[in-house]
Design an enzyme around this catalytic site. Structure first.
Site, mmCIF file in Angstrom:
data_model
loop_
_atom_site.group_PDB
_atom_site.id
_atom_site.type_symbol
_atom_site.label_atom_id
_atom_site.label_comp_id
_atom_site.label_asym_id
_atom_site.label_seq_id
_atom_site.Cartn_x
_atom_site.Cartn_y
_atom_site.Cartn_z
ATOM 1 C CB THR A 1 -0.905 0.077 1.249
ATOM 2 O OG1 THR A 1 -0.095 0.473 2.372
ATOM 3 C CG2 THR A 1 -1.576 -1.252 1.558
ATOM 4 C CD GLU A 2 -1.518 6.106 -2.023
ATOM 5 O OE1 GLU A 2 -1.414 7.040 -1.212
ATOM 6 O OE2 GLU A 2 -2.274 6.144 -3.001
ATOM 7 N N GLY A 3 1.161 3.431 2.136
ATOM 8 C CA GLY A 3 1.769 3.741 3.420
ATOM 9 C C GLY A 3 2.837 2.735 3.813
#
Lengths: 264, 327, 327, 264
Positions: free
Chosen positions: A49-51
């Site tokens: 994910t982006e995080g």
């Protein structure tokens, strides 16, 4: 066979992912497409994910957001945004990705930032007027658009969303077509396909204009042209895209536990 | 590391925040960990003209915008993911109350890192060749804008890239899972931009779901990504991320997420929401407001096992009250 | 995460390293964690003309330089701290065998981060106004040199700073405390530059003191700073940092540190050292060479308690042998 | 009172640290001076290492290196080099620090990189010839020199180490004096003192040339001038530096458990 247009779109998107690729998905539809691919034919797909959530699959249904606990419950690693969006995406390492769009244009530029009243778009009036409707901004899609080796645009096929030119470029596709993207030195290669609720468009290798290369058993070239806001060209070898196999549908629905794609 | 920095939420907002400040918050994405109860307190005392550097909107910025307290925001994502548009912020932007300067989710944390490094600028290939570069809400008359992300030439290869300004907020409030009274903190789940934010801000306030003994830090020093030396104050903020989720402790409160966002759509709704959920005395009172029923529901999280190694070091409410009184 | 990447040390060096490669290692400072036994293996098979990006010399680079295998090195610190000058490297530099390009301890990891970000260059205020900027071992005829760290103007303020190139090694070997067979890794103690190095290198080999079950990663995902997706191979490297220290597992072997460095002062001494400590078949044999007496001494470390939470997941030598055979 | 010159130097250095300051020390002498200060008069001194080891004090004797287990056994946080040297030191956050030097010059420039045969120094011959003796390089001292608000140079006072101009500037002091340092935009303020085995030199506020401001009870202005390679100026208010108090000596020796400073 009984399936929805959304399911067809998700499966057609999932088919674009190969085993062993490094991939990033957003929430909702694109995550379904990705985890479908992992389950169906690409068990070694490496998604994050982006995080910086690595090695996990959603539990208890699709996550409400990409840092939701539903995607955090069985991770092997949590890092951060610079790691995921900087070191892995913007750097040019990601093989394939999916981004959504409120509006796209014929060169694959994406608008997710705002809707302007007619003829008040920044590029028409030479100033940045307020949008009539504020959308969500680029999020991490801009890193995907500039950094991923290739990526897919997943868009509901409606005329208002497919325009000659987008009001605001949130995430750059091929800009004005041809080699205009090259000026900016992006590590990424640009969008490889628009996968819609009606068919698949791919860029012409030279002009970079998106042309129709496939339609679904339930759609037609005519319907797609009618729902596209520019004069859509059709590839000489345009094909009917195979409908979902039983196995594909089974695997998609195993991922889409809440049946979000079955709602018409 | 010889002085307690534990203060109350009220004291933290009174002493460290002010009208017109440049504020950073963190923060996973919209539905993840952010210091929501810190925003509630700022709204309670009526902080206004706030300028925010935000990797991402959350219900905190959504609320602050809804009450008209948000003057300007630099942000990567202004929505609420599957919950839809952030109605409070959307309204503030569309009416021109909030100036929203767009960057991407990657650019904001990197600009914070550049702030932490005290760099003059950062040369990158993101956010260029598009309206993040050409459109500036701060300088709307000039389109395409050449000053927001000016072009710069790589001296080694002659390639053109974009130059970005660093971010250095006056004050940051950062949600963490656990903190000790000295300001050492552990985050569970993605850090998002919190590590960089803790280094680039002039003042740093931790909002901790749990106050813990320093013993946990000495057992797990590699988990302590925010050490005491960069921290000014520690606030006990139980359920401080509610209605969003705090990995290891509680899930998103889906019903309240929708409800809150719906209310923030209008001024009247916002007032009604604050009547119901903006009136409490301290964090203990606030937990009562959240209510046992909601708490029972959201704490049944599949991520609960992530907290297991640390439970022995968690301070009780009674111990925390004593620590606050003992000052 | 469906394929084991566990291979032997011999296989790792054979398959991933080659003469003339641009190599990164990590690495705390001289006496801290570095993949020393990986360097021993490279020396054993005679790798040469190696170009190294190093935040810091260690006994590994000291040994490689002593045998004449080090063509070039970019480094921040070339000594052995309290143990003195690194005699092998010192000799190679003074005779002109190794070209040593100087940066500082801060600049090297930041250049690796810039490599991970795939940035064109980095503008900084360090290493300028001094001979790190003006003297270039790669281009010695031009002093003051204007190409190594050229001046660049900040487009926002007009200030002058230095522009640095990013580092992107072909191959990196990284010591970690624990790794699973898929390549997820936990480091105890300072990471130094290992996190950035794992992201900027084209190929990454982990040298793990302990092979562990993936269960520990799922319990402590925030400790897993190197996830499987950036890793190509995992090597079991018990006492792989010896004679330097591995936090949580063993202390520096002071006697051997001095002895080894003394031997590396001359070619003859180096040969003698390799006769005694460069002849072994595999890592199990290598552990025998280190010997129980030394092991007993160095494992009595004050940091041992840091390993306590993870012991239940550690694989035994027998289990590791089985994992290697099962491939 | 019985104390060594090294002990006097360590105590004089330690006296420069104030309670609550953010500080970074290297290994050996400078770490002793720092932990002495923390024990003696600055309990809130916040010290860390180059690799990001926070909140710890050495156990079992002075560390062999700054990432040694002796400094890692009771830390509250371990991070990394960019954190310590980048975010905290190079950025300009550190209040005070200590660096050592093989050679210094009258403007506080430091050489820790090499010793050249006479008249082969890079700046004399216009090229970068090989050093006769390769030293250790700048390490993290360059970040301190460019980033710390102020810092101390701790040097054994010998004529060969105190030169008009250093062979190689590893860590910049005031360069050619006056405002020549300003050109480089360093966030840090430059060296505030040279604390030596014979006395203390501080920079003239305008010319930035280091002048003698203090000598120890056991040294003299004459001895210091004799052991300095440039024509050392003496401050009009030059003072005798108070010898260690009993408490200071006790605290220093409690830190210097192995007695490394007591060897003459």
């Amino acid at each position: 066979m009984d399936y929805t247009r959304q399911e067809m779109m998700a499966i057609a998107t999932g088919r674009e992912f190969k085993d062993g690729e490094l991939a990033i998905f957003g929430v909702g539809l694109s995550m379904l497409a990705g985890f479908f691919a992992q389950r169906n034919h690409a068990p070694g797909l490496m998604a994050f994910t982006e995080g910086g959530v690595y090695g996990s699959t959603p539990v208890g249904g699709l996550p409400w957001g990409i840092e939701d606990n539903r995607i955090s419950a069985n991770a092997v690693s949590f890092t951060n945004a610079i790691d995921a969006l900087g070191f892995l995406v913007a750097s040019g390492r990601v093989d394939n990705a999916v981004i959504g769009a409120a509006e796209v244009d014929k060169y694959g530029n994406v608008n997710t930032t705002g809707i302007w009243a007619p003829d008040t778009e920044p590029w028409k009036v030479g100033k940045y007027t307020l949008p009539r409707v504020r959308l969500n901004g680029s999020g991490g899609a801009n890193e995907i658009a500039t950094g991923a080796k290739k990526y897919l645009l997943m868009v509901t096929h409606e005329k208002k969303r497919f325009n000659e030119k987008v009001a605001y470029i949130s995430s750059p596709g091929y800009l004005d077509g041809g080699n205009t993207r090259e000026k900016y030195g992006f590590p990424g290669g640009g969008p490889s396909a628009m996968i819609t609720t009606l068919g698949i468009l791919r860029p012409d290798p030279v002009t970079k204009e998106f042309i129709l290369t496939g339609y679904y058993p339930f759609s037609s070239i005519e319907e797609i042209k009618e729902n596209t806001g520019w004069d859509l060209k059709v590839a000489p070898d345009v094909q009917v895209i195979p409908e979902p196999t039983e196995k594909e549908l089974e695997n998609l629905r195993a991922v889409d536990v809440t049946g979000s794609l079955r709602k018409k | 590391m010889n002085k307690s920095k534990l203060i109350t939420m009220k004291e933290a907002v009174e002493q460290y925040t002010y009208d017109g400040m440049y504020f950073g918050h963190g923060g996973a994405l919209p539905v993840g960990s952010d210091c929501i109860s810190f925003f509630r307190e700022m709204v309670k005392v009526g902080r206004k003209d706030i300028d925010i550097a935000s990797n991402c909107n959350s219900q905190g910025t959504n609320l602050l915008a809804a009450v008209g307290g948000l003057k300007r925001m630099e942000v990567g994502f202004s929505g609420l993911e599957v919950y839809g548009f952030a109605n409070g912020l959307k309204r503030a932007v569309e009416t021109g109350q909030t100036v929203l300067e767009d960057y991407s989710n990657g650019a904001i944390p990197i600009r914070m890192m550049a702030g932490a490094l005290n760099w003059p600028f950062i040369p990158m290939f993101m956010n260029t060749g598009c309206d993040q570069q050409w459109a500036s809400a701060d300088d709307p008359e000039n389109y395409p804008n050449t000053k927001k992300i000016p072009e710069i030439t790589d001296p080694f290869t002659g390639r053109i890239c974009g130059a970005f300004t660093p971010i250095k907020p006056d004050v940051a409030a950062i949600h963490v899972t656990m903190a000790d009274i000295y300001g050492n903190a552990i985050m569970l789940g993605t850090e998002w931009n919190r590590y960089e934010l803790s280094r680039c801000s002039k003042k740093v306030i931790l909002c901790a779901d749990k106050i813990v003994d320093t013993g946990v830090m000495r057992q797990y020093p590699n988990l302590v990504r925010i050490p005491y030396i960069v921290v000014d104050a520690v606030v006990y903020a139980p359920f401080g991320v509610w209605p969003q989720c705090s990995t290891g402790l509680y899930d998103s409160d889906e019903e309240h997420m929708y409800y809150m966002n719906k209310m923030l759509k209008t001024e009247e709704g916002t007032n009604e929401y604050l009547q119901a959920f903006g009136q409490y005395d301290d964090v203990f009172d606030y937990v009562n407001l959240v209510g046992q029923e909601r708490i029972d529901k959201i704490t049944k999280t599949d991520t609960a096992f992530l907290m297991d190694p640390y439970r022995q070091w968690i301070k009780t409410d009674a111990e925390i009250k004593e620590l606050l009184e003992r000052r």
